[in-house]
Design a protein around this motif. Sequence first.
Motif, PDB file in Angstrom:
ATOM      1  N   TYR A 164       0.836  -1.199   0.000  1.00 13.43           N
ATOM      2  CA  TYR A 164       0.000   0.000   0.000  1.00 13.43           C
ATOM      3  C   TYR A 164       0.871   1.249   0.000  1.00 13.43           C
ATOM      4  O   TYR A 164       0.549   2.253  -0.633  1.00 13.43           O
ATOM      5  CB  TYR A 164      -0.904   0.015   1.240  1.00 13.43           C
ATOM      6  N   TYR A 165       1.978   1.198   0.740  1.00 12.78           N
ATOM      7  CA  TYR A 165       2.883   2.338   0.819  1.00 12.78           C
ATOM      8  C   TYR A 165       3.855   2.353  -0.359  1.00 12.78           C
ATOM      9  O   TYR A 165       4.192   3.412  -0.886  1.00 12.78           O
ATOM     10  CB  TYR A 165       3.661   2.308   2.135  1.00 12.78           C
ATOM     11  N   ARG A 166       4.313   1.181  -0.771  1.00 12.83           N
ATOM     12  CA  ARG A 166       5.294   1.099  -1.858  1.00 12.83           C
ATOM     13  C   ARG A 166       4.727   1.598  -3.177  1.00 12.83           C
ATOM     14  O   ARG A 166       5.415   2.209  -3.983  1.00 12.83           O
ATOM     15  CB  ARG A 166       5.781  -0.348  -2.025  1.00 12.83           C
ATOM     16  N   GLU A 167       3.448   1.358  -3.391  1.00 13.36           N
ATOM     17  CA  GLU A 167       2.825   1.766  -4.647  1.00 13.36           C
ATOM     18  C   GLU A 167       2.563   3.274  -4.687  1.00 13.36           C
ATOM     19  O   GLU A 167       2.273   3.830  -5.738  1.00 13.36           O
ATOM     20  CB  GLU A 167       1.506   1.004  -4.850  1.00 13.36           C
ATOM     21  N   GLY A 168       2.655   3.910  -3.543  1.00 13.37           N
ATOM     22  CA  GLY A 168       2.499   5.361  -3.506  1.00 13.37           C
ATOM     23  C   GLY A 168       1.075   5.862  -3.429  1.00 13.37           C
ATOM     24  O   GLY A 168       0.834   7.069  -3.385  1.00 13.37           O
ATOM     25  N   SER A 169       0.097   4.959  -3.424  1.00 13.89           N
ATOM     26  CA  SER A 169      -1.287   5.399  -3.324  1.00 13.89           C
ATOM     27  C   SER A 169      -1.588   5.940  -1.930  1.00 13.89           C
ATOM     28  O   SER A 169      -2.419   6.829  -1.761  1.00 13.89           O
ATOM     29  CB  SER A 169      -2.235   4.252  -3.658  1.00 13.89           C
ATOM     30  N   ILE A 170      -0.892   5.392  -0.951  1.00 12.51           N
ATOM     31  CA  ILE A 170      -1.014   5.876   0.430  1.00 12.51           C
ATOM     32  C   ILE A 170       0.390   6.115   0.976  1.00 12.51           C
ATOM     33  O   ILE A 170       1.226   5.206   0.956  1.00 12.51           O
ATOM     34  CB  ILE A 170      -1.742   4.849   1.325  1.00 12.51           C
ATOM     35  N   LYS A 171       0.626   7.315   1.458  1.00  8.82           N
ATOM     36  CA  LYS A 171       1.921   7.615   2.053  1.00  8.82           C
ATOM     37  C   LYS A 171       1.882   7.292   3.546  1.00  8.82           C
ATOM     38  O   LYS A 171       0.870   7.546   4.211  1.00  8.82           O
ATOM     39  CB  LYS A 171       2.266   9.089   1.847  1.00  8.82           C
ATOM     40  N   PRO A 172       2.949   6.735   4.089  1.00  7.03           N
ATOM     41  CA  PRO A 172       2.959   6.451   5.528  1.00  7.03           C
ATOM     42  C   PRO A 172       2.863   7.744   6.325  1.00  7.03           C
ATOM     43  O   PRO A 172       3.342   8.794   5.876  1.00  7.03           O
ATOM     44  CB  PRO A 172       4.306   5.748   5.747  1.00  7.03           C
ATOM     45  N   THR A 174       3.520  10.720   8.957  1.00  3.58           N
ATOM     46  CA  THR A 174       4.693  11.358   9.549  1.00  3.58           C
ATOM     47  C   THR A 174       4.339  11.767  10.980  1.00  3.58           C
ATOM     48  O   THR A 174       3.415  12.563  11.193  1.00  3.58           O
ATOM     49  CB  THR A 174       5.115  12.604   8.751  1.00  3.58           C
TER      50      THR A 174
END
Length: 209
Positions: A164-172, A174
Amino acid sequence: MLPSLSLWSDVLKIIIPVIVASGLGIWANRKLEHLKKDIQNMLAVRARRTDFLRSQIEKLYGPLSFYLDLNSQNLALHADILRVDTSSPQLRLTSKEIDQVITAINLYARRTTANNEAIADLLRAQWAWLDTDDGEVMIKHVFAHIRSNVEFDLANNAKLPLDYYREGSIKPPTVHSTDLADRIRKKLQDKQLELSGLVSAVTTTRDEH
């Protein structure tokens, strides 16, 4: 910017004797009363602004800056610990010592989480004292804290699939922003400076009278 009260005081010292000496009568007395009311209104405006700034500083911006700056220091040390190469021959850490390092890192993460929880509680209770231009950035900060609690555990293990994070659709999320800490610290300093000037102006005017 309000006119200097000391300036108005100097003007009064000059014109009052002139009015009295010239015997201008009712017209002059009315003008003098209007001038007195104007000065009283300015004093009242300054007093309200002083009370408002003091409440902002004590109830919100002071504690908010404290927690954010504390997080900046906390995460800077956290990063310094992570930069140390625990596999370096100079360290020669045992597996137990490495576990101790990991424990320390997790404890600092918990401190940051606790500070962000305190920030959320503070904003919930004192939101009305927040400047309107700070509302959006503070909501983003609190929402990032909520996301961190939902999506990660205290050991920073993701609860969502990493893709989910690697694909960039959702950013982790901060958990902290040094830019935000700098912004709130600057706001606090500006408010303290303005408050100091208002208090000094009122004190000077009272002393002159």
